[in-house]
Write a protein that holds these residues in place. Structure first.
Motif, PDB file in Angstrom:
ATOM      1  N   LEU A   1       0.837  -1.204   0.000  1.00  0.00           N
ATOM      2  CA  LEU A   1       0.000   0.000   0.000  1.00  0.00           C
ATOM      3  C   LEU A   1       0.870   1.251   0.000  1.00  0.00           C
ATOM      4  O   LEU A   1       0.640   2.177  -0.790  1.00  0.00           O
ATOM      5  N   SER A   2       1.879   1.285   0.850  1.00  0.00           N
ATOM      6  CA  SER A   2       2.788   2.440   0.898  1.00  0.00           C
ATOM      7  C   SER A   2       3.487   2.645  -0.437  1.00  0.00           C
ATOM      8  O   SER A   2       3.609   3.776  -0.926  1.00  0.00           O
TER       9      SER A   2
ATOM     10  N   LEU B   1      -8.713   5.136  -5.041  1.00  0.00           N
ATOM     11  CA  LEU B   1      -7.976   4.051  -4.407  1.00  0.00           C
ATOM     12  C   LEU B   1      -8.979   3.228  -3.612  1.00  0.00           C
ATOM     13  O   LEU B   1      -9.648   3.750  -2.717  1.00  0.00           O
ATOM     14  N   ILE B   2      -9.110   1.964  -3.967  1.00  0.00           N
ATOM     15  CA  ILE B   2     -10.077   1.084  -3.319  1.00  0.00           C
ATOM     16  C   ILE B   2      -9.300   0.087  -2.471  1.00  0.00           C
ATOM     17  O   ILE B   2      -8.501  -0.691  -2.997  1.00  0.00           O
ATOM     18  N   LEU B   3      -9.514   0.144  -1.172  1.00  0.00           N
ATOM     19  CA  LEU B   3      -8.841  -0.754  -0.232  1.00  0.00           C
ATOM     20  C   LEU B   3      -9.766  -1.934   0.039  1.00  0.00           C
ATOM     21  O   LEU B   3     -10.907  -1.749   0.458  1.00  0.00           O
TER      22      LEU B   3
ATOM     23  N   MET C   1      -8.643  -1.990   8.208  1.00  0.00           N
ATOM     24  CA  MET C   1      -9.087  -0.911   7.326  1.00  0.00           C
ATOM     25  C   MET C   1      -8.741   0.457   7.903  1.00  0.00           C
ATOM     26  O   MET C   1      -8.364   1.365   7.154  1.00  0.00           O
ATOM     27  N   ALA C   2      -8.827   0.617   9.220  1.00  0.00           N
ATOM     28  CA  ALA C   2      -8.457   1.898   9.840  1.00  0.00           C
ATOM     29  C   ALA C   2      -6.983   2.195   9.609  1.00  0.00           C
ATOM     30  O   ALA C   2      -6.602   3.330   9.274  1.00  0.00           O
ATOM     31  N   LYS C   3      -6.135   1.185   9.750  1.00  0.00           N
ATOM     32  CA  LYS C   3      -4.700   1.361   9.514  1.00  0.00           C
ATOM     33  C   LYS C   3      -4.438   1.723   8.052  1.00  0.00           C
ATOM     34  O   LYS C   3      -3.639   2.617   7.747  1.00  0.00           O
TER      35      LYS C   3
ATOM     36  N   ALA D   1      -2.925   5.368   6.332  1.00  0.00           N
ATOM     37  CA  ALA D   1      -1.808   5.463   5.388  1.00  0.00           C
ATOM     38  C   ALA D   1      -2.163   6.361   4.204  1.00  0.00           C
ATOM     39  O   ALA D   1      -1.275   6.919   3.562  1.00  0.00           O
ATOM     40  N   CYS D   2      -3.453   6.531   3.946  1.00  0.00           N
ATOM     41  CA  CYS D   2      -3.917   7.318   2.792  1.00  0.00           C
ATOM     42  C   CYS D   2      -4.332   8.734   3.169  1.00  0.00           C
ATOM     43  O   CYS D   2      -4.788   9.491   2.317  1.00  0.00           O
TER      44      CYS D   2
END
Length: 166
Positions: free
Chosen positions: A25-26, A41-43, A83-85, A89-90
């Motif tokens: 992700l990073s 951006l879809i997580l 998901m919170a983490k 990051a975004c």
């Protein structure tokens, strides 16, 4: 080429609790997102399927509905934390839409189904770097996705550190 830069891209990033997923992700944020604020951006997190228990396990103990409900709550709590983490990051992405999806099922199938359903432009997955034997037993999510989705797949491998056991 200016028209290409202005096109909105949908980038699906599969996330889980691993360091490899966080690194992917990073890496995506630093190397793919910059310069195009029209991206979405879809997580995606796939809650692993719960083991199907019969009403009695091998030792003769019954699984009450309370225990099953507790396991379900735990799975949902883990999904929320992951998901919170990922969303944290975004947080500094200007103009990029960030969406989250939590699905239940085998990650290999879920990722491929969501990529197809949403018609994403790119799928980003981390690589756990399993060796041949582990990959044979556990299966490779990234390899499965690369073989089965129609969009480009970017497999991000976390660099090994000197203290790594891999």
């Amino acid at each position: 080429m200016a028209d290409v830069a202005a096109k909105e891209r949908k980038i699906l990033v599969a996330v889980d609790e691993s360091e490899e997923s966080s690194y992917a992700l990073s890496w995506c944020i630093e190397n793919i997102i910059p310069g195009n604020s029209n991206d979405t951006l879809i997580l995606l997190y796939s809650v692993p399927p719960r083991t199907v228990y019969t009403s009695m396990d091998g030792s003769g103990y019954l699984f009450s509905s309370d225990i099953v409900a507790t396991m379900e709550r735990y799975s949902n709590d883990v999904a929320q934390c992951i998901m919170a983490k990922a969303k944290r990051a975004c947080k500094d992405l200007d103009g990029v839409k960030v969406e989250t999806i939590v699905e239940h099922g085998d990650a290999r199938d879920v990722i491929c189904q969501v990529a197809e359903k949403l018609h994403v432009d790119m799928l980003v997955v981390g690589s756990h770097g399993y060796g041949v034997i582990k990959r044979a037993f556990l299966g490779s999510v990234s390899n499965h996705c690369a073989q089965n989705v129609k969009c480009p797949v970017l497999i991000v491998k976390k660099p090994k550190t000197n203290g790594s056991s891999n």
